[in-house]
Design a protein around this motif. Structure first.
Motif, PDB file in Angstrom:
ATOM      1  N   LYS A  66       0.750  -1.118   0.100  1.00 17.92           N
ATOM      2  CA  LYS A  66      -0.089   0.138  -0.043  1.00 17.92           C
ATOM      3  C   LYS A  66       0.863   1.280  -0.030  1.00 17.92           C
ATOM      4  CE  LYS A  66      -3.975  -1.847   2.258  1.00 17.92           C
ATOM      5  NZ  LYS A  66      -5.462  -1.361   2.369  1.00 17.92           N
ATOM      6  N   ARG A  67       2.287   1.116   0.508  1.00 23.11           N
ATOM      7  CA  ARG A  67       2.833   2.204   0.633  1.00 23.11           C
ATOM      8  C   ARG A  67       4.355   1.863   0.630  1.00 23.11           C
ATOM      9  NH1 ARG A  67       5.395   5.842   3.986  1.00 23.11           N
ATOM     10  NH2 ARG A  67       4.939   8.034   3.735  1.00 23.11           N
ATOM     11  N   ASN A 125       8.048   3.313   1.376  1.00 27.17           N
ATOM     12  CA  ASN A 125       8.983   4.249   2.155  1.00 27.17           C
ATOM     13  C   ASN A 125       9.947   4.963   1.258  1.00 27.17           C
ATOM     14  OD1 ASN A 125      10.514   5.814   3.981  1.00 27.17           O
ATOM     15  ND2 ASN A 125      10.693   4.004   5.522  1.00 27.17           N
ATOM     16  N   ASN A 172       2.509   6.168  -4.179  1.00 25.42           N
ATOM     17  CA  ASN A 172       1.803   6.343  -2.968  1.00 25.42           C
ATOM     18  C   ASN A 172       0.538   6.901  -3.039  1.00 25.42           C
ATOM     19  OD1 ASN A 172       3.896   4.770  -1.579  1.00 25.42           O
ATOM     20  ND2 ASN A 172       5.020   6.682  -0.963  1.00 25.42           N
ATOM     21  N   LYS A 221      -3.252   4.995  -2.533  1.00 26.53           N
ATOM     22  CA  LYS A 221      -3.972   5.404  -1.534  1.00 26.53           C
ATOM     23  C   LYS A 221      -5.245   5.240  -2.078  1.00 26.53           C
ATOM     24  CE  LYS A 221      -2.639   8.546   0.934  1.00 26.53           C
ATOM     25  NZ  LYS A 221      -2.093  10.017   1.330  1.00 26.53           N
ATOM     26  N   GLY A 279      -2.900  -0.999  -3.794  1.00 21.15           N
ATOM     27  CA  GLY A 279      -1.483  -1.307  -4.351  1.00 21.15           C
ATOM     28  C   GLY A 279      -1.259  -2.529  -4.776  1.00 21.15           C
TER      29      GLY A 279
END
Length: 111
Positions: free
Chosen positions: A6-7, A9, A96, A100, A104
């Motif tokens: 989902k995200r 870094n 990202n 959202k 993802g």
């Protein structure tokens, strides 16, 4: 097992891209510098006395070695790393944001 990314870094992706683009840019820079060194020798032999002041710094061993190293460092740390990190940062931010809204990547993992 199925997982969804989902995200990502941003800082970890930038660190990895910094190293990858630095190594690739340095290797490409060495080849680019050797090409300039070879081209300087060719222009020196074709141009004769008219181009001698301009091609001497490229065709001599010391000048060629200097420009080979300078091109390697310039391409690695100025062009490849800066542009690579900027592109990586933009793609991670876009991913990202889209992840959202849409979800993802789905990854299937097994032991």
């Amino acid at each position: 097992m199925e997982f969804e990314i989902k995200r990502i870094n941003l800082w970890s992706a930038v660190k990895i891209s910094f190293v990858i683009y630095g190594v690739l840019g340095f290797i490409l820079g060495i080849f680019y510098g050797l090409f300039i060194f070879s081209l300087g020798g060719l222009l020196g032999s074709l141009g004769g006395e008219e181009l001698a002041p301009f091609t001497g710094m490229f065709s001599s061993f010391a000048g060629g070695f200097f420009f080979t190293i300078i091109m390697g460092i310039f391409l690695a740390f100025i062009l490849a790393v800066v542009y690579g990190v900027i592109i990586t940062t933009l793609f991670i931010i876009i991913y990202n944001l889209l992840a959202k809204w849409t979800g993802g990547f789905k990854v299937s993992l097994e032991k």
